[in-house]
Scaffold this active site. Structure first.
Site, short mmCIF file in Angstrom:
data_model
loop_
_atom_site.label_atom_id
_atom_site.label_comp_id
_atom_site.label_asym_id
_atom_site.label_seq_id
_atom_site.Cartn_x
_atom_site.Cartn_y
_atom_site.Cartn_z
N GLU A 1 -12.94 7.61 6.95
CA GLU A 1 -12.15 6.46 6.32
C GLU A 1 -12.96 5.26 7.13
OE1 GLU A 1 -10.34 9.18 7.23
OE2 GLU A 1 -8.41 9.25 5.74
N HIS B 1 -4.79 7.82 0.48
CA HIS B 1 -6.03 8.37 0.92
C HIS B 1 -7.27 7.85 0.19
CE1 HIS B 1 -3.66 12.04 2.65
NE2 HIS B 1 -3.92 11.11 3.66
N ARG C 1 5.53 16.86 5.73
CA ARG C 1 6.10 16.43 4.34
C ARG C 1 6.21 17.37 3.21
NH1 ARG C 1 2.00 11.55 4.05
NH2 ARG C 1 1.56 11.71 6.17
#
Ligand code: ADP
Length: 403
Positions: free
Chosen positions: A386, A185, A245
């Site tokens: 991003e 990230h 996860r």
């Protein structure tokens, strides 16, 4: 020369390619500004769907195929769309989000055959993501020859961490095989670091803990805009519980699953990556919205566990910084869940965090402060971007700013 050929290309296409989708954003101009964004989804499984919105989220295009397209066919459809839409795709460069740059790359990189060969070597470190990233690079190189391709790595921002923060307590020969903490990230954290000083100039030198909480979730400690420590380590399954996860588990659990429960590598991987986290604990969903809307005790437990682990990581990252000046929430959950932010800030009261409940529950636009004026630690929401970070990096590489 046609009029079209004389217009110098100024657009940057940003690609984020996964196992079943290609997400893209098209930026134009020097600032750069978002012109279009969209995704091609259900690659390989079909029916493949292609949707595009403009920079203000208005739908501009939708297309579907009855069959399943692969990465190359998806890329061909995307470039054909851009060609038709912009009268020649007008691309100055393509910027790729690439999950892993290993220990090699501490910044964005112009991609050529030599770099691609080096990245192929890293596939075992990120087998679920890197092959798809590289497939997109190859397809874009083939279909837009002569257009520079730039790789931006999720690990790169964390290469500045002190050596201790990147180390496992494993023998040197294991470390030398690349088994160390990388962190992920990074493009999201780098974007957050770039935005904070605009909101408050004092934050340029501050000790900041940022939480990127989406389907994947992690936290990062930053000092003066540089990564100091992160919750994710060797892979993106470490740290916080995520949508599906598990986050950090005792490595002895993995040994037990293999040794006592007879699970093989594929079964363990499936369990830890796809059947754990919010989904595994709740037994209901990986989606925070659904869990927040559920009255089931297991949904509450999944949320409580995520909040608890965020609090534990926050303490750990604040320790790595020797204190904390600001806390940042980002990602789909961090940007939207009023309740999760309130719970995390409640538990972080011992650090001097004091939430402004009205600001927290209000309509947030752009970078927003949600802490009380008296809070010793300022608390912010920064919408993840991003893609813009990749577009900026890509332009800087072309302009020689990264050297
Ligand atoms: P990705 O990591 O795939 O980019 P996102 O950053 O979009 O994912 O985050 C997805 C998560 O954000 C999901 O768990 C979703 O439920 C959560 N989310 C989105 N909107 C809200 C909301 N209004 N309230 C709570 N959670 C939300």
């Amino acid at each position: 020369m046609t009029a079209r050929a004389m217009v110098s290309p100024d657009k940057v296409l940003v690609l984020n390619t996964g196992s079943s989708s290609i997400k893209f954003s098209l930026f134009g101009g020097a600032s750069p500004e978002l012109l279009l964004k969209g995704r091609i989804e259900n690659l390989f499984s079909g029916p493949t769907r292609f949707v595009v919105q403009d920079g203000a989220n208005h739908p501009v295009h939708e297309q579907a195929w009855p069959e399943a397209l692969d990465h190359a066919a998806g890329m061909r459809a995307l470039l054909a769309f851009l060609d038709a839409r912009t009268d020649g795709h007008g691309l100055r460069a393509v910027g790729h989000r690439i999950v892993h740059g290993g220990a090699l790359y501490s910044g964005p990189q112009r991609l050529d055959e030599a770099v691609l060969a080096a990245l192929e070597e890293l596939v075992p470190l990120a087998p679920l993501h890197l092959p798809h990233n590289l497939a997109a690079v190859r397809a874009a190189m083939d279909m837009a020859p002569g257009v520079p391709q730039v790789g931006c790595f999720d690990t790169a921002f964390h290469r500045a961490q002190p050596a201790l923060a990147q180390a496992f307590a494993l023998p040197r020969e294991i470390t030398e095989r690349g088994i160390r903490r990388y962190g992920f990230h990074g493009l999201s954290y780098e974007y957050i670091a770039s935005r904070l000083p605009h909101a408050d100039p004092a934050l340029a030198q501050a000790r900041v803990v940022a939480a990127h909480l989406g389907n994947g979730a992690s936290m990062c400690a930053m000092r003066a805009g540089r990564s100091v420590a992160s919750s994710m380590g060797f892979t993106a399954v470490d740290g916080l519980p995520m949508g599906t996860r598990c986050g950090a588990v005792d490595p002895g659990v993995v040994l037990y699953l293999i040794d006592q429960l007879g699970m093989d590598v594929a079964a363990v991987q499936d369990l830890l990556y796809l059947r754990s986290g919010l989904l595994g604990v709740s037994g209901i969903s990986s989606d925070m919205r659904e869990l927040e809307g559920s009255a089931a005790p297991s949904a509450r437990l999944a949320i409580d566990l995520m909040v608890y682990r965020i609090g534990r990581e926050l303490g750990s990252l604040a320790a790595a910084l020797g204190g904390i000046d600001a806390l940042v929430f980002s990602g789909g959950i961090g940007e939207n869940s009023v309740a999760l932010r309130a719970a995390v800030c409640r538990d972080a009261g011992w650090l001097g965090v004091e939430l402004d409940p009205v600001a927290n529950a209000g309509e947030l636009a752009g970078v927003a402060r949600i802490s009380a004026p008296t809070s010793a630690v300022s608390v912010w929401v920064v919408p993840a971007n991003e893609e813009l970070m990749i577009a900026r990096h890509t332009l800087n590489i072309l302009d020689g700013i990264h050297g």
